[in-house]
Design an enzyme around this catalytic site. Structure first.
Site, PDB file in Angstrom:
ATOM      1  N   LYS A   1       0.820  -1.221   0.000  1.00  0.00           N
ATOM      2  CA  LYS A   1       0.000   0.000   0.000  1.00  0.00           C
ATOM      3  C   LYS A   1       0.849   1.264   0.000  1.00  0.00           C
ATOM      4  O   LYS A   1       0.512   2.242  -0.665  1.00  0.00           O
ATOM      5  CB  LYS A   1      -0.966   0.010   1.182  1.00  0.00           C
ATOM      6  CG  LYS A   1      -0.328   0.201   2.544  1.00  0.00           C
ATOM      7  CD  LYS A   1      -1.373   0.301   3.632  1.00  0.00           C
ATOM      8  CE  LYS A   1      -0.721   0.447   4.991  1.00  0.00           C
ATOM      9  NZ  LYS A   1       0.016   1.701   5.168  1.00  0.00           N
ATOM     10  N   THR A   2       1.968   1.269   0.735  1.00  0.00           N
ATOM     11  CA  THR A   2       2.814   2.461   0.772  1.00  0.00           C
ATOM     12  C   THR A   2       3.420   2.730  -0.602  1.00  0.00           C
ATOM     13  O   THR A   2       3.564   3.887  -1.015  1.00  0.00           O
ATOM     14  CB  THR A   2       3.924   2.304   1.834  1.00  0.00           C
ATOM     15  OG1 THR A   2       3.325   1.983   3.093  1.00  0.00           O
ATOM     16  CG2 THR A   2       4.717   3.588   1.986  1.00  0.00           C
TER      17      THR A   2
ATOM     18  N   ASP B   1      -3.868   7.514   4.479  1.00  0.00           N
ATOM     19  CA  ASP B   1      -3.331   6.184   4.773  1.00  0.00           C
ATOM     20  C   ASP B   1      -4.098   5.574   5.948  1.00  0.00           C
ATOM     21  O   ASP B   1      -4.576   6.292   6.823  1.00  0.00           O
ATOM     22  CB  ASP B   1      -1.849   6.322   5.122  1.00  0.00           C
ATOM     23  CG  ASP B   1      -1.138   4.976   5.210  1.00  0.00           C
ATOM     24  OD1 ASP B   1      -1.677   3.977   4.703  1.00  0.00           O
ATOM     25  OD2 ASP B   1      -0.028   4.936   5.785  1.00  0.00           O
ATOM     26  N   GLU B   2      -4.223   4.247   5.968  1.00  0.00           N
ATOM     27  CA  GLU B   2      -4.876   3.513   7.068  1.00  0.00           C
ATOM     28  C   GLU B   2      -6.270   4.068   7.344  1.00  0.00           C
ATOM     29  O   GLU B   2      -6.650   4.335   8.492  1.00  0.00           O
ATOM     30  CB  GLU B   2      -4.023   3.587   8.351  1.00  0.00           C
ATOM     31  CG  GLU B   2      -2.603   3.063   8.196  1.00  0.00           C
ATOM     32  CD  GLU B   2      -2.493   1.549   8.138  1.00  0.00           C
ATOM     33  OE1 GLU B   2      -3.538   0.882   7.991  1.00  0.00           O
ATOM     34  OE2 GLU B   2      -1.371   1.034   8.230  1.00  0.00           O
TER      35      GLU B   2
ATOM     36  N   GLN C   1      -8.124  -5.131   8.803  1.00  0.00           N
ATOM     37  CA  GLN C   1      -7.102  -4.800   9.798  1.00  0.00           C
ATOM     38  C   GLN C   1      -7.539  -3.652  10.706  1.00  0.00           C
ATOM     39  O   GLN C   1      -6.708  -2.987  11.314  1.00  0.00           O
ATOM     40  CB  GLN C   1      -5.777  -4.448   9.105  1.00  0.00           C
ATOM     41  CG  GLN C   1      -5.170  -5.615   8.345  1.00  0.00           C
ATOM     42  CD  GLN C   1      -3.800  -5.291   7.794  1.00  0.00           C
ATOM     43  OE1 GLN C   1      -2.814  -5.183   8.524  1.00  0.00           O
ATOM     44  NE2 GLN C   1      -3.716  -5.134   6.478  1.00  0.00           N
TER      45      GLN C   1
ATOM     46  N   ARG D   1       1.401 -11.377  10.066  1.00  0.00           N
ATOM     47  CA  ARG D   1       2.736 -10.855  10.394  1.00  0.00           C
ATOM     48  C   ARG D   1       3.813 -11.863   9.994  1.00  0.00           C
ATOM     49  O   ARG D   1       4.984 -11.508   9.882  1.00  0.00           O
ATOM     50  CB  ARG D   1       2.878 -10.585  11.905  1.00  0.00           C
ATOM     51  CG  ARG D   1       1.948  -9.557  12.527  1.00  0.00           C
ATOM     52  CD  ARG D   1       1.867  -8.274  11.774  1.00  0.00           C
ATOM     53  NE  ARG D   1       0.748  -8.305  10.835  1.00  0.00           N
ATOM     54  CZ  ARG D   1       0.585  -7.464   9.818  1.00  0.00           C
ATOM     55  NH1 ARG D   1       1.481  -6.534   9.584  1.00  0.00           N
ATOM     56  NH2 ARG D   1      -0.462  -7.553   9.019  1.00  0.00           N
TER      57      ARG D   1
END
Length: 716
Positions: free
Chosen positions: A33-34, A220-221, A251, A600
């Protein structure tokens, strides 16, 4: 011109190149995503669609903002970008236009920290004659903060917002709190967005200025936004509508601090012309890990449909390990980690243990120290460094050694006994003059009536407790005496009255300490052990740093080659409080936390559960987490820890299949015992946790723990 096409997959490229109109990028874990955000900004600048200063990129942390800035700089030269956190950008707007806000604030206002906020709340509550024991300042502060996150000023709070008596009092405090903050030319973090929204709503010219200035907005997020952040973003984007929100509803795990998953779920309703791009190709994990995560999260009803995939090879199956108890769980995990480090498969900094609750770290810390393995607690203190643990240790130390002046000074006013610095200095001066310990000085001053009134009464009660407990430790169970200290000192009662997430976590930690004490022959052995643990610094090794131990919440955004997820049992994970207080909504968030934990892991994943845990005075039979049943058996390699096999011999292991497909254990056939699955006509299906006479304590799937008469449930 920078050509980034080869670096992006097809959905990433689409998200980067779609520049006209609202865009929602659903970015699954590990899908880049970044990269999309940074390449999108670079593309907008390269195509001369906007100048850098006409782009606003909003993040949740300074670290994320810096990473985005650095990565953009590596792609393109772009001075003047507006990249920052919600709070930093809102603060900048407020300082620029503070005169238009209509409040008694100037542009050099102070942003006060949480400790100062709580202190102010407490002072106001005392001024208003509010019983801060029944309604602690922290509780009132949390309520006020939630109202601010929802965009509610004191005058906007009505009867429907009073969901408990504390809320009615909180509104009264809220009015005075804001008044005193203004008088001090101060704001808190909640005010930054709250006031910024007021500024934009009541000053059309300022709103239009920023709407015109920011031709492109990126968030973002987005799944972590609260109500006031949501309104702020929508206002700024309402003119050009070139808004790109990146996030993953799967998430969204921060509802306890105001995040509202519905914001990302209703994006297409807010912006009807929006397109949605799903990033589903994962570059982090193996197929087994991704399939397990996808299977678990698919049980949530309120989500955008997506399924992670990868072109990596299968890798290792997920290890599901059943352990005899939580101590054996820690031994097993530590032993496995030592094997991996010794055979060179993984370095220590490639390994993580992710727990649902902070109290779980204690057994792992001690196992690591025993095995001389380097570890680090991330996002929190090591177990024996936590305030409540140090407080209780000080009570114990003073009880068995009345000359321990350091222990006495720590707890003489914990919980509050109205003992200030002046009184303490008076006692210490007496001790120095007569060359006795501070505790002995205290006793003599009480006997000689040097101390008076309320102070004398509370200190006499304190010294009597310490003397009594010192005697009890000589001939009674260390576990029972320490539990007695917690109750008679009032320490436990204060935490119970707070009724906050923090106080509940502290109670869990104290319970874990009681469990630790019960493992030793006497209290002296335990105190010596705890001192050695505290002195044993976590070592940084030359070959890879430390194994990381942290909560699942703290692990979001991180990745490790090898991940251990311990404590997958009902009431721990999913956490009993989440289901009891939030029902299905709470269960869905717990499932999202599970999804975050699983994703993770890059190469290998272990999930462990214990068959029993010590809860205060008794061992409670644990029930494997329902989330384990949601992982298909073909993705898993299930087994028991070595020690458990030694204990249990030929007992059946926990099966991953639904209950109606399992073979019956010899000890559960046709009997309502802990571990048995049952059905209730009103509350649905659940698992028996404990049996007490003809009553059963049952963990129901939808409502959490309830005690029911045995006759009213049936086995399934």
């Amino acid at each position: 011109m920078h050509d980034n096409q080869e670096e992006l997959n097809e959905p990433q490229l689409l998200a980067t190149r779609y520049t006209e109109g609202p865009l929602l990028v659903l970015a699954g874990a590990g899908t880049g995503k970044t990269k999309v955000l940074t390449h999108r900004i670079a593309h907008i600048i390269e195509q001369n669609l906007a100048q850098p200063y006409e782009i606003l990129a909003v993040t949740f942390t300074n670290k994320a903002a810096k990473e985005m800035q650095d990565r953009i700089t590596n792609i393109i030269h772009a001075d003047g970008l507006n990249i920052g956190t919600f709070h930093s950008i809102a603060a900048r707007m407020l300082r620029t236009h503070i005169a238009s806000l209509g409040k008694d604030l100037t542009s050099n206002f102070t942003i006060i920290n949480q400790d100062d906020q709580i202190r102010l709340v407490k002072n106001i509550a005392l001024e208003l004659n509010i019983d801060v024991k029944q309604y602690p300042a922290k509780m009132i502060h949390i309520i006020i903060s939630k109202w601010k996150d929802q965009g509610l000023t004191p005058d906007k709070i009505g009867e429907s917002d009073f969901i408990a008596p504390a809320y009615r009092l909180a509104k009264i405090v809220y009015f005075e709190y804001q008044k005193q903050m203004h008088a001090s030319n101060a704001v808190d973090f909640g005010d930054l967005l709250l006031y910024c929204n007021q500024l934009l709503i009541h000053n059309q010219d300022i709103l239009e200025h920023y709407q015109n200035k920011f031709k492109y907005i990126l968030v973002d997020e987005y799944q972590d936004t609260n109500a006031v952040q949501y309104v702020w973003v929508r206002m700024l984007a309402s003119k050009h509508k070139n808004i790109c929100c990146v996030g993953d509803d799967d998430q969204s795990i921060y509802s306890w601090r105001g995040a509202e998953v519905k914001n990302i779920l209703r994006f297409e309703q807010d912006f009807p012309s929006a397109i949605v791009v799903k990033l589903e190709q994962n570059y982090r994990s193996t197929p087994y890990i991704l399939s397990a995560a996808s299977q678990i999260i698919s049980h949530n009803k309120h989500r955008h449909s997506k399924k992670l995939w990868t072109d990596q090879k299968d890798g290792e199956k997920i290890k599901i390990i059943s352990c005899w108890n939580d101590k054996e769980e820690a031994r097993y995990v530590t032993t496995e980690i030592a094997k991996f480090i010794n055979n060179g498969k993984y370095k220590t900094n490639q390994i993580a243990i992710l727990v649902r609750a902070g109290f779980q770290t204690r057994s792992f810390e001690e196992a690591f120290i025993s095995n001389a393995l380097p570890y680090q607690i991330i996002g929190g203190l090591r177990f024996y460094e936590r305030m409540e643990i140090r407080d209780l240790l000080s009570y114990i130390r003073l009880s068995i050694n009345h000359n321990d002046n350091l222990a006495l000074e720590r707890i003489i006013n914990v919980p509050k006994r109205s003992i200030g610095n002046v009184t303490l200095k008076k006692i210490k001066d007496f001790a120095s003059e007569y060359e006795v310990s501070v505790f002995e000085a205290l006793k003599q001053m009480i006997e000689q009536n040097i101390l008076k009134g309320k102070t004398k009464d509370s200190l006499e009660e304190f010294t009597d407790l310490i003397v009594l407990c010192g005697q009890k430790y000589q001939h009674e169970s260390a576990f029972e005496v320490t539990k007695f200290i917690l109750e008679k000192s009032g320490y436990l009662a204060v935490l119970k009255e707070e009724k906050t997430d923090e106080s509940r976590a502290r109670i869990e930690n104290l319970n874990e300490m009681l469990r630790a004490i019960d493992e030793f022959n006497n209290i002296t052995e335990f105190v010596e052990h705890s001192s050695l643990v505290m002195d044993n610094e976590s070592l940084e090794s030359d070959f890879g740093g430390t194994v990381k131990i942290m909560t699942l919440h703290a692990a979001k955004g991180l990745e490790f080659d090898l991940v251990f997820l311990p404590g997958w049992e009902e009431n721990i994970f999913p956490h009993q409080k989440a289901i009891a207080e939030e029902g299905d909504k709470g269960l869905e968030e717990e499932r999202r936390i599970a999804y975050v934990g699983i994703t993770r892991a890059k190469k290998e994943l272990y999930i462990t559960h214990a068959e029993s845990r010590r809860i205060f005075a008794e061992f409670i039979k644990s029930v494997p987490s329902r989330f384990l049943r949601e992982i298909p058996s073909e993705l898993c390699a299930t087994s028991s820890s070595t020690n458990k096999l030694n204990y249990l011999g030929s007992r059946h292991n926990f099966s991953m299949q639904p209950s109606n497909q399992r073979q019956n254990n010899i000890d559960t056939i046709a009997t309502k015992k802990p571990g048995s699955r049952i059905r209730h006509s009103k509350f649905g299906t659940g698992v028996i946790v404990r049996k007490n006479g003809d009553s059963l304590e049952i963990a129901f799937e939808k409502i959490g723990l309830k005690t029911i008469k045995e006759a009213y449930v049936e086995l399934i």
